[in-house]
Design an enzyme around this catalytic site. Sequence first.
Site, short mmCIF file in Angstrom:
data_model
loop_
_atom_site.label_atom_id
_atom_site.label_comp_id
_atom_site.label_asym_id
_atom_site.label_seq_id
_atom_site.Cartn_x
_atom_site.Cartn_y
_atom_site.Cartn_z
N ARG A 26 0.83 -1.22 0.00
CA ARG A 26 0.00 0.00 0.00
C ARG A 26 0.86 1.26 0.00
NH1 ARG A 26 -3.49 -0.98 5.05
NH2 ARG A 26 -1.49 -1.83 5.65
N ASN A 44 -6.07 -3.26 1.98
CA ASN A 44 -6.02 -4.72 2.10
C ASN A 44 -7.43 -5.25 2.17
OD1 ASN A 44 -3.21 -4.80 2.19
ND2 ASN A 44 -3.12 -4.83 4.41
#
Length: 97
Positions: A26, A44
């Site tokens: 990320r 996620n």
Amino acid sequence: MSNEQHSDRVRASVQYRGEVQGVGFRMTAVRQVAGAAIDGWVRNEPDLSVRLEAEGRRRDVEVFLGRVRGALAERIDDEQIHWVPAKGERGGFRIQY
């Protein structure tokens, strides 16, 4: 291609599978924006995939997704990109929790 087409915003909804959680995916995606006019988020998912939504001019989004792919290629086993209508999202690109 007309100027009007160049200014149209699009949205890519992308799901990444592989070793994509717990490896800085990320944050790496956020860094790949690199000042581009991209809005959206990355998060996620419970199934251990990562979902990314990116909105902007199509060429900018394509370049951004290419950077993500290039930076994380060794972690990505599968990438599913769906082009969907823009939502008009603004506010930059961020990690969504």
